[in-house]
Design a protein around this motif. Structure first.
Motif, PDB file in Angstrom:
ATOM      1  N   ALA A  85       0.543  -1.101  -0.407  1.00  0.00           N
ATOM      2  CA  ALA A  85      -0.117  -0.127  -0.031  1.00  0.00           C
ATOM      3  C   ALA A  85       0.745   1.226  -0.116  1.00  0.00           C
ATOM      4  O   ALA A  85       1.667   1.392   0.795  1.00  0.00           O
ATOM      5  CB  ALA A  85      -0.781  -0.057   1.206  1.00  0.00           C
ATOM      6  N   ALA A  86       0.921   2.044  -1.030  1.00  0.00           N
ATOM      7  CA  ALA A  86       1.549   3.218  -1.332  1.00  0.00           C
ATOM      8  C   ALA A  86       1.514   4.146  -0.234  1.00  0.00           C
ATOM      9  O   ALA A  86       2.698   4.830   0.216  1.00  0.00           O
ATOM     10  CB  ALA A  86       1.387   3.796  -2.646  1.00  0.00           C
ATOM     11  N   GLY A  87       0.344   4.481   0.352  1.00  0.00           N
ATOM     12  CA  GLY A  87       0.446   5.488   1.553  1.00  0.00           C
ATOM     13  C   GLY A  87      -0.010   4.996   2.694  1.00  0.00           C
ATOM     14  O   GLY A  87       0.478   3.907   3.294  1.00  0.00           O
ATOM     15  N   GLY A  88      -1.062   5.371   3.407  1.00  0.00           N
ATOM     16  CA  GLY A  88      -1.737   5.187   4.621  1.00  0.00           C
ATOM     17  C   GLY A  88      -2.597   4.343   4.828  1.00  0.00           C
ATOM     18  O   GLY A  88      -2.825   3.360   3.838  1.00  0.00           O
ATOM     19  N   GLY A  89      -3.490   4.301   5.714  1.00  0.00           N
ATOM     20  CA  GLY A  89      -4.758   3.489   5.757  1.00  0.00           C
ATOM     21  C   GLY A  89      -5.494   3.294   4.670  1.00  0.00           C
ATOM     22  O   GLY A  89      -5.912   2.107   4.271  1.00  0.00           O
ATOM     23  N   GLY A  90      -5.861   4.477   3.925  1.00  0.00           N
ATOM     24  CA  GLY A  90      -6.686   4.252   2.703  1.00  0.00           C
ATOM     25  C   GLY A  90      -6.110   3.541   1.863  1.00  0.00           C
ATOM     26  O   GLY A  90      -6.943   2.760   1.084  1.00  0.00           O
ATOM     27  N   ASP A  91      -4.789   3.509   1.536  1.00  0.00           N
ATOM     28  CA  ASP A  91      -4.249   2.654   0.338  1.00  0.00           C
ATOM     29  C   ASP A  91      -4.319   1.276   0.751  1.00  0.00           C
ATOM     30  O   ASP A  91      -4.367   0.351   0.192  1.00  0.00           O
ATOM     31  CB  ASP A  91      -2.878   3.087   0.188  1.00  0.00           C
ATOM     32  CG  ASP A  91      -2.841   4.506  -0.514  1.00  0.00           C
ATOM     33  OD1 ASP A  91      -3.605   4.486  -1.491  1.00  0.00           O
ATOM     34  OD2 ASP A  91      -2.014   5.291  -0.111  1.00  0.00           O
ATOM     35  N   ALA A  92      -4.199   0.876   2.341  1.00  0.00           N
ATOM     36  CA  ALA A  92      -4.349  -0.373   2.779  1.00  0.00           C
ATOM     37  C   ALA A  92      -5.555  -1.061   2.333  1.00  0.00           C
ATOM     38  O   ALA A  92      -5.791  -2.135   1.738  1.00  0.00           O
ATOM     39  CB  ALA A  92      -3.982  -0.711   4.187  1.00  0.00           C
ATOM     40  N   ILE A  93      -6.700  -0.167   2.391  1.00  0.00           N
ATOM     41  CA  ILE A  93      -8.008  -0.593   2.386  1.00  0.00           C
ATOM     42  C   ILE A  93      -8.304  -0.983   0.853  1.00  0.00           C
ATOM     43  O   ILE A  93      -8.736  -1.800   0.299  1.00  0.00           O
ATOM     44  CB  ILE A  93      -9.091   0.337   2.814  1.00  0.00           C
ATOM     45  CG1 ILE A  93      -8.957   0.309   4.531  1.00  0.00           C
ATOM     46  CG2 ILE A  93     -10.405  -0.150   2.322  1.00  0.00           C
ATOM     47  CD1 ILE A  93      -9.810   1.755   4.859  1.00  0.00           C
ATOM     48  N   THR A  94      -7.641   0.232  -0.012  1.00  0.00           N
ATOM     49  CA  THR A  94      -7.660  -0.029  -1.590  1.00  0.00           C
ATOM     50  C   THR A  94      -7.168  -1.267  -1.863  1.00  0.00           C
ATOM     51  O   THR A  94      -7.621  -1.969  -2.942  1.00  0.00           O
ATOM     52  CB  THR A  94      -7.171   1.313  -2.162  1.00  0.00           C
ATOM     53  OG1 THR A  94      -7.906   2.541  -1.723  1.00  0.00           O
ATOM     54  CG2 THR A  94      -7.305   1.166  -3.704  1.00  0.00           C
ATOM     55  N   ALA A  95      -5.800  -1.578  -1.294  1.00  0.00           N
ATOM     56  CA  ALA A  95      -5.038  -2.605  -1.691  1.00  0.00           C
ATOM     57  C   ALA A  95      -5.872  -3.834  -1.635  1.00  0.00           C
ATOM     58  O   ALA A  95      -5.739  -4.927  -2.483  1.00  0.00           O
ATOM     59  CB  ALA A  95      -3.739  -2.701  -0.915  1.00  0.00           C
ATOM     60  N   ALA A  96      -6.693  -3.898  -0.449  1.00  0.00           N
ATOM     61  CA  ALA A  96      -7.600  -5.243  -0.357  1.00  0.00           C
ATOM     62  C   ALA A  96      -8.581  -5.287  -1.437  1.00  0.00           C
ATOM     63  O   ALA A  96      -9.065  -6.273  -2.066  1.00  0.00           O
ATOM     64  CB  ALA A  96      -8.226  -5.268   1.088  1.00  0.00           C
ATOM     65  N   MET A  97      -9.145  -4.338  -2.021  1.00  0.00           N
ATOM     66  CA  MET A  97     -10.355  -4.213  -2.845  1.00  0.00           C
ATOM     67  C   MET A  97      -9.637  -4.789  -4.265  1.00  0.00           C
ATOM     68  O   MET A  97      -9.947  -5.554  -5.063  1.00  0.00           O
ATOM     69  CB  MET A  97     -10.727  -2.833  -3.035  1.00  0.00           C
ATOM     70  CG  MET A  97     -11.854  -2.562  -2.089  1.00  0.00           C
ATOM     71  SD  MET A  97     -12.875  -0.930  -2.744  1.00  0.00           S
ATOM     72  CE  MET A  97     -11.746   0.334  -2.005  1.00  0.00           C
ATOM     73  N   VAL A  98      -8.474  -4.075  -4.551  1.00  0.00           N
ATOM     74  CA  VAL A  98      -7.591  -4.168  -5.907  1.00  0.00           C
ATOM     75  C   VAL A  98      -7.270  -5.932  -5.915  1.00  0.00           C
ATOM     76  O   VAL A  98      -7.468  -6.623  -6.918  1.00  0.00           O
ATOM     77  CB  VAL A  98      -6.543  -3.423  -6.171  1.00  0.00           C
ATOM     78  CG1 VAL A  98      -5.635  -4.045  -7.211  1.00  0.00           C
ATOM     79  CG2 VAL A  98      -6.758  -1.977  -6.445  1.00  0.00           C
ATOM     80  N   HIS A  99      -6.809  -6.449  -4.607  1.00  0.00           N
ATOM     81  CA  HIS A  99      -6.815  -7.587  -4.591  1.00  0.00           C
ATOM     82  C   HIS A  99      -7.908  -8.719  -4.828  1.00  0.00           C
ATOM     83  O   HIS A  99      -7.715  -9.616  -5.660  1.00  0.00           O
ATOM     84  CB  HIS A  99      -6.032  -7.941  -3.276  1.00  0.00           C
ATOM     85  CG  HIS A  99      -5.925  -9.644  -2.972  1.00  0.00           C
ATOM     86  ND1 HIS A  99      -6.778 -10.253  -2.099  1.00  0.00           N
ATOM     87  CD2 HIS A  99      -4.997 -10.500  -3.324  1.00  0.00           C
ATOM     88  CE1 HIS A  99      -6.648 -11.528  -2.033  1.00  0.00           C
ATOM     89  NE2 HIS A  99      -5.414 -11.619  -2.906  1.00  0.00           N
ATOM     90  N   ALA A 100      -8.919  -8.288  -4.376  1.00  0.00           N
ATOM     91  CA  ALA A 100     -10.246  -9.128  -4.613  1.00  0.00           C
ATOM     92  C   ALA A 100     -10.600  -8.890  -5.949  1.00  0.00           C
ATOM     93  O   ALA A 100     -11.119  -9.959  -6.525  1.00  0.00           O
ATOM     94  CB  ALA A 100     -11.432  -8.474  -3.694  1.00  0.00           C
ATOM     95  N   ALA A 101     -10.259  -7.809  -6.829  1.00  0.00           N
ATOM     96  CA  ALA A 101     -10.721  -7.784  -8.037  1.00  0.00           C
ATOM     97  C   ALA A 101      -9.786  -8.515  -8.875  1.00  0.00           C
ATOM     98  O   ALA A 101      -9.930  -9.158 -10.085  1.00  0.00           O
ATOM     99  CB  ALA A 101     -10.619  -6.100  -8.483  1.00  0.00           C
ATOM    100  N   LEU A 102      -8.459  -8.542  -8.636  1.00  0.00           N
ATOM    101  CA  LEU A 102      -7.532  -9.230  -9.420  1.00  0.00           C
ATOM    102  C   LEU A 102      -7.430 -10.759  -9.392  1.00  0.00           C
ATOM    103  O   LEU A 102      -7.266 -11.577 -10.165  1.00  0.00           O
ATOM    104  CB  LEU A 102      -6.033  -8.494  -9.117  1.00  0.00           C
ATOM    105  CG  LEU A 102      -5.758  -7.544  -9.763  1.00  0.00           C
ATOM    106  CD1 LEU A 102      -4.246  -6.637  -9.096  1.00  0.00           C
ATOM    107  CD2 LEU A 102      -5.759  -7.044 -11.107  1.00  0.00           C
ATOM    108  N   TYR A 103      -7.592 -11.230  -8.179  1.00  0.00           N
ATOM    109  CA  TYR A 103      -7.215 -12.341  -7.799  1.00  0.00           C
ATOM    110  C   TYR A 103      -8.421 -13.182  -6.789  1.00  0.00           C
ATOM    111  O   TYR A 103      -8.352 -14.557  -6.744  1.00  0.00           O
ATOM    112  CB  TYR A 103      -6.168 -12.700  -6.699  1.00  0.00           C
ATOM    113  CG  TYR A 103      -4.831 -11.995  -7.354  1.00  0.00           C
ATOM    114  CD1 TYR A 103      -4.154 -12.274  -8.656  1.00  0.00           C
ATOM    115  CD2 TYR A 103      -4.315 -10.719  -6.600  1.00  0.00           C
ATOM    116  CE1 TYR A 103      -3.044 -11.502  -8.968  1.00  0.00           C
ATOM    117  CE2 TYR A 103      -3.192 -10.240  -7.211  1.00  0.00           C
ATOM    118  CZ  TYR A 103      -2.703 -10.480  -8.572  1.00  0.00           C
ATOM    119  OH  TYR A 103      -1.584  -9.596  -8.803  1.00  0.00           O
ATOM    120  N   GLY A 104      -9.533 -12.638  -6.586  1.00  0.00           N
ATOM    121  CA  GLY A 104     -10.455 -13.019  -5.898  1.00  0.00           C
ATOM    122  C   GLY A 104     -10.171 -12.748  -4.270  1.00  0.00           C
ATOM    123  O   GLY A 104      -9.054 -13.105  -3.951  1.00  0.00           O
ATOM    124  N   PRO A 105     -11.172 -12.813  -3.529  1.00  0.00           N
ATOM    125  CA  PRO A 105     -11.116 -12.099  -1.996  1.00  0.00           C
ATOM    126  C   PRO A 105     -10.423 -13.264  -1.062  1.00  0.00           C
ATOM    127  O   PRO A 105      -9.683 -13.030  -0.192  1.00  0.00           O
ATOM    128  CB  PRO A 105     -12.452 -11.653  -1.498  1.00  0.00           C
ATOM    129  CG  PRO A 105     -13.359 -12.634  -2.474  1.00  0.00           C
ATOM    130  CD  PRO A 105     -12.475 -12.752  -3.927  1.00  0.00           C
TER     131      PRO A 105
END
Length: 365
Positions: free
Chosen positions: A7-27
């Motif tokens: 996650a490039a920044g703080g907490g918001g990027d960690a949450i976004t990383a979880a979403m992008v991970h779900a989109a790319l690979y499945g949750p």
């Protein structure tokens, strides 16, 4: 084997990383998200990021890798929401400690890659300041993103950069971002947000909240706190753009200049030279200027709160806003936690409900 995301920044990027991970690979695909404990003063009154020594209850499954768990806790007077995130996000959370500069972060990322048995890195940013040039007048917090990008490059591990919701962090204007990002690689769906939606019941990230709303189909104009312009929630607000690590590094002069840095102090000085400011210095000034803790007061009654909110809401509608974030309501109305909870209950009880998770619809929108 686990997927490795940074996650490039703080907490918001960690949450976004979880979403992008779900989109790319499945949750349900195993993953580790490395993230800073670098949170706003409303969460952490101590300026700058927190390092591994600032937490208790962490795990060290491999040398150089620190995991944040639901049992972790920041040492007073510091604060952090990472333990709560660790309890709710599906990917595991690892800590990025930037006090060793680019070199120290690179060693941590390499340790995580070995532990995950990962042969590549997905570096995730919400908004797009990871491709900032450094001279954008609305740029506020480029250092964490640039350090993460420089550190991933220093590992030599193939890195893909994902920019979700371009412009949603109100740092680099969308007209400047579009030619740097190219065409979108994927579009977030409501299903991609299922694992993170409940986080916004308590997490203050506005860029993350707006991204989730856009992915869930909310459309209109949204107002966030202390921002130079409102955000337009359209189709582009839920899109994710893909760059190679090399492409992102070419676009980011600060990241290129941070390559030799071996301490956070050195990185801060490089930020002054490239961007003309240090965001950590800004945090220090804000912390020094913060008012003393106010005396406890009795919460306002529900009727008074609704009246205050109604007047404030009419002013926001006059600005052309359709939606606002929880944080903007709370901070501009100076609500205590008890008052905020009471107002939210009242707004949810209205028909139709004003809560459009994780945003709030203004009357008449």
């Amino acid at each position: 084997m686990k997927r490795l995301l940074v996650a490039a920044g703080g907490g918001g990027d960690a949450i976004t990383a979880a979403m992008v991970h779900a989109a790319l690979y499945g949750p349900d695909t195993p993953a580790l998200v490395l993230t800073y404990a670098w949170e706003r003063l409303v969460v952490d009154p101590v300026p700058g990021p927190r390092g591994a020594a600032d937490f208790t209850g962490t795990l060290t499954p491999a040398p150089g890798l620190t995991l944040i768990t639901p049992r972790s806790a920041p040492k007073a007077p510091a604060g952090s929401l990472l333990p709560r995130l660790a309890a709710q996000l599906r990917p595991a959370l690892g800590l990025l400690d930037p006090y060793g500069g680019t070199a120290g972060l690179a060693r941590q990322i390499e340790a995580a890659a070995r532990w995950c048995e990962a042969d590549r890195i997905d570096l995730v940013d919400v908004g797009g300041d990871i491709v900032a040039r450094g001279d954008e007048p609305t740029l506020r917090s480029p250092l964490g993103d640039a350090l993460a990008l420089a550190a991933c490059a220093a590992t030599g591990i193939p890195t893909t950069v994902y920019v979700a919701g371009p412009g949603l962090d109100n740092e680099v204007p969308l007209p400047l971002l579009r030619p740097r990002l190219g065409e979108p690689a994927l579009t977030l769906t409501p299903e991609d947000t299922d694992g993170v939606l409940a986080v916004f019941d308590w997490h203050p990230s506005e860029a993350g909240a707006v991204l989730v709303a856009a992915a869930r189909g909310v459309r209109g104009v949204c107002g966030t706190r202390d921002a130079p312009r409102p955000l337009v929630l359209d189709e582009s607000a839920r899109q994710v753009h893909r760059l190679t690590g090399e492409e992102a590094l070419r676009l980011n002069p600060l990241a290129r200049a941070l390559g030799p840095c071996r301490s956070l102090e050195a990185a801060e000085e490089v930020s002054r030279e490239v961007c003309g400011f240090s965001e950590i210095a800004r945090e220090r000034r804000r912390a020094e200027a913060a008012p003393a803790v106010p005396s406890p007061r009795l919460p306002a009654d529900p009727g008074t709160l609704l009246a205050r909110y109604g007047e404030w809401e009419r002013s926001r509608r006059a600005e052309g806003l359709d939606y606002v974030t929880t944080r903007r309501i709370t901070e501009e109305l100076a609500l205590t936690p008890v008052e905020a909870a009471g107002l939210h209950r009242s707004l949810r009880a209205q028909a139709p409900p004003r809560h459009v998770p994780p945003l709030w619809r203004l009357a008449g929108a």
